[in-house]
Motif scaffolding. Structure first.
Motif, PDB file in Angstrom:
ATOM      1  N   GLN A  51       0.840  -1.186   0.000  1.00  0.00           N
ATOM      2  CA  GLN A  51       0.000   0.000   0.000  1.00  0.00           C
ATOM      3  C   GLN A  51       0.878   1.239   0.000  1.00  0.00           C
ATOM      4  O   GLN A  51       1.990   1.225   0.533  1.00  0.00           O
ATOM      5  CB  GLN A  51      -0.935   0.009   1.211  1.00  0.00           C
ATOM      6  CG  GLN A  51      -2.022  -1.031   1.118  1.00  0.00           C
ATOM      7  CD  GLN A  51      -3.016  -0.926   2.267  1.00  0.00           C
ATOM      8  OE1 GLN A  51      -2.821  -0.195   3.238  1.00  0.00           O
ATOM      9  NE2 GLN A  51      -4.101  -1.668   2.151  1.00  0.00           N
ATOM     10  N   TRP A  53       1.530   4.147   1.615  1.00  0.00           N
ATOM     11  CA  TRP A  53       1.389   4.916   2.848  1.00  0.00           C
ATOM     12  C   TRP A  53       2.239   6.179   2.749  1.00  0.00           C
ATOM     13  O   TRP A  53       3.078   6.324   1.860  1.00  0.00           O
ATOM     14  CB  TRP A  53       1.807   4.082   4.054  1.00  0.00           C
ATOM     15  CG  TRP A  53       0.843   2.972   4.399  1.00  0.00           C
ATOM     16  CD1 TRP A  53      -0.102   2.409   3.584  1.00  0.00           C
ATOM     17  CD2 TRP A  53       0.752   2.285   5.632  1.00  0.00           C
ATOM     18  NE1 TRP A  53      -0.769   1.419   4.237  1.00  0.00           N
ATOM     19  CE2 TRP A  53      -0.264   1.316   5.502  1.00  0.00           C
ATOM     20  CE3 TRP A  53       1.432   2.376   6.828  1.00  0.00           C
ATOM     21  CZ2 TRP A  53      -0.619   0.459   6.540  1.00  0.00           C
ATOM     22  CZ3 TRP A  53       1.086   1.525   7.865  1.00  0.00           C
ATOM     23  CH2 TRP A  53       0.056   0.581   7.720  1.00  0.00           C
ATOM     24  N   GLU A  54       2.031   7.066   3.695  1.00  0.00           N
ATOM     25  CA  GLU A  54       2.704   8.364   3.671  1.00  0.00           C
ATOM     26  C   GLU A  54       4.228   8.247   3.532  1.00  0.00           C
ATOM     27  O   GLU A  54       4.842   8.978   2.768  1.00  0.00           O
ATOM     28  CB  GLU A  54       2.370   9.153   4.944  1.00  0.00           C
ATOM     29  CG  GLU A  54       3.033  10.504   5.006  1.00  0.00           C
ATOM     30  CD  GLU A  54       2.694  11.270   6.276  1.00  0.00           C
ATOM     31  OE1 GLU A  54       3.217  12.385   6.413  1.00  0.00           O
ATOM     32  OE2 GLU A  54       1.927  10.763   7.127  1.00  0.00           O
ATOM     33  N   PRO A  60       0.701  -4.211   4.758  1.00  0.00           N
ATOM     34  CA  PRO A  60      -0.035  -4.038   6.016  1.00  0.00           C
ATOM     35  C   PRO A  60       0.109  -5.190   7.009  1.00  0.00           C
ATOM     36  O   PRO A  60       0.240  -4.944   8.217  1.00  0.00           O
ATOM     37  CB  PRO A  60      -1.485  -3.886   5.560  1.00  0.00           C
ATOM     38  CG  PRO A  60      -1.374  -3.316   4.175  1.00  0.00           C
ATOM     39  CD  PRO A  60      -0.155  -3.979   3.590  1.00  0.00           C
ATOM     40  N   TYR A  63       3.315  -4.789   8.727  1.00  0.00           N
ATOM     41  CA  TYR A  63       3.212  -3.661   9.649  1.00  0.00           C
ATOM     42  C   TYR A  63       2.609  -4.130  10.979  1.00  0.00           C
ATOM     43  O   TYR A  63       3.106  -3.806  12.056  1.00  0.00           O
ATOM     44  CB  TYR A  63       2.363  -2.537   9.049  1.00  0.00           C
ATOM     45  CG  TYR A  63       2.106  -1.437  10.033  1.00  0.00           C
ATOM     46  CD1 TYR A  63       3.060  -0.441  10.255  1.00  0.00           C
ATOM     47  CD2 TYR A  63       0.938  -1.407  10.787  1.00  0.00           C
ATOM     48  CE1 TYR A  63       2.841   0.554  11.202  1.00  0.00           C
ATOM     49  CE2 TYR A  63       0.714  -0.422  11.727  1.00  0.00           C
ATOM     50  CZ  TYR A  63       1.672   0.560  11.928  1.00  0.00           C
ATOM     51  OH  TYR A  63       1.460   1.538  12.879  1.00  0.00           O
ATOM     52  N   ARG A 134      -0.405   7.029  -5.113  1.00  0.00           N
ATOM     53  CA  ARG A 134      -0.828   8.111  -4.211  1.00  0.00           C
ATOM     54  C   ARG A 134      -1.589   9.194  -4.965  1.00  0.00           C
ATOM     55  O   ARG A 134      -2.496   9.813  -4.418  1.00  0.00           O
ATOM     56  CB  ARG A 134       0.377   8.750  -3.502  1.00  0.00           C
ATOM     57  CG  ARG A 134       1.033   7.913  -2.456  1.00  0.00           C
ATOM     58  CD  ARG A 134       0.261   7.806  -1.199  1.00  0.00           C
ATOM     59  NE  ARG A 134       0.305   9.010  -0.388  1.00  0.00           N
ATOM     60  CZ  ARG A 134      -0.089   9.062   0.865  1.00  0.00           C
ATOM     61  NH1 ARG A 134      -0.538   7.981   1.466  1.00  0.00           N
ATOM     62  NH2 ARG A 134      -0.053  10.177   1.532  1.00  0.00           N
ATOM     63  N   TYR A 139      -4.910   7.992   0.129  1.00  0.00           N
ATOM     64  CA  TYR A 139      -5.130   7.328   1.408  1.00  0.00           C
ATOM     65  C   TYR A 139      -4.851   5.834   1.327  1.00  0.00           C
ATOM     66  O   TYR A 139      -5.760   5.011   1.231  1.00  0.00           O
ATOM     67  CB  TYR A 139      -6.550   7.590   1.918  1.00  0.00           C
ATOM     68  CG  TYR A 139      -6.801   9.065   2.057  1.00  0.00           C
ATOM     69  CD1 TYR A 139      -6.240   9.785   3.111  1.00  0.00           C
ATOM     70  CD2 TYR A 139      -7.553   9.753   1.117  1.00  0.00           C
ATOM     71  CE1 TYR A 139      -6.438  11.147   3.228  1.00  0.00           C
ATOM     72  CE2 TYR A 139      -7.764  11.120   1.229  1.00  0.00           C
ATOM     73  CZ  TYR A 139      -7.199  11.802   2.290  1.00  0.00           C
ATOM     74  OH  TYR A 139      -7.387  13.155   2.403  1.00  0.00           O
ATOM     75  N   ASN A 140      -3.561   5.485   1.328  1.00  0.00           N
ATOM     76  CA  ASN A 140      -3.115   4.095   1.424  1.00  0.00           C
ATOM     77  C   ASN A 140      -3.615   3.197   0.289  1.00  0.00           C
ATOM     78  O   ASN A 140      -4.006   2.063   0.510  1.00  0.00           O
ATOM     79  CB  ASN A 140      -3.491   3.485   2.771  1.00  0.00           C
ATOM     80  CG  ASN A 140      -2.928   4.271   3.937  1.00  0.00           C
ATOM     81  OD1 ASN A 140      -2.015   5.066   3.772  1.00  0.00           O
ATOM     82  ND2 ASN A 140      -3.484   4.069   5.101  1.00  0.00           N
TER      83      ASN A 140
END
Length: 166
Positions: A51, A53-54, A60, A63, A134, A139-140
């Motif tokens: 994903q 992510w920022e 995930p 994570y 992105r 948002y992911n």
């Protein structure tokens, strides 16, 4: 291959070379391993999606398994219970998978010297798979493997980042 098996393979290299590795750095190294594997073999190395992510690409499930480390150095493998024996086992890629280990060695040689935030910056380059995902969904968003493969194939063709990775 399951994400934690590929991650454990990277951890094995980190522990053998006494290279400190944080959760953020591991996620980025796994992404680069996945990307170069896609570029070289046409096949993903991780069997689940990254994903956007920022701070860059993230698996995930990995994570969730490692979030307890926060920004601290990872000091052990990701383990699972073997249903047959009931023992806690840390799985890594088979030593027989020479192509995987060759790609991992190339990625390690090229990227392990960078810190987590530097790797994050590399994953954020203009027109990278992360940046395109992105742009579509900030948002992911899941990063499509075809997009990752194309991006790293282009890197190989243009000899950027390549070092020993390809």
């Amino acid at each position: 291959m399951r994400a934690h098996v590929a991650a454990n393979s990277l951890l094995q290299k980190a522990f053998a070379t006494k290279t400190p590795i944080t959760h953020l750095k591991l996620q980025k190294l796994l992404y680069f391993l996945h990307g170069w594997h896609m570029a070289i073999t046409g096949m993903p190395v991780v069997d689940e999606g990254f994903q956007a992510w920022e701070y860059g690409p993230v698996v995930p499930s990995l994570y969730q398994q490692l979030r307890g480390y926060g920004a601290n150095v990872i000091d052990d493998y990701i383990r699972e219970i073997d249903p047959a024996s009931g023992k806690s086992i840390a799985y890594v890629a088979s030593v027989e998978d020479h192509q995987f280990w060759s790609i991992l060695d190339g990625v390690w040689s090229q990227y392990s010297r960078f810190g987590a935030l530097e790797l994050s910056t590399l994953s954020h380059e203009a027109n990278s798979a992360w940046s395109l995902a992105r742009r579509e969904n900030p948002y992911n968003a899941t990063i499509d493997d075809a997009l990752i493969g194309r991006y790293f194939s282009d890197l190989a063709a243009n000899s950027r980042h390549q070092g020993g990775a390809a």
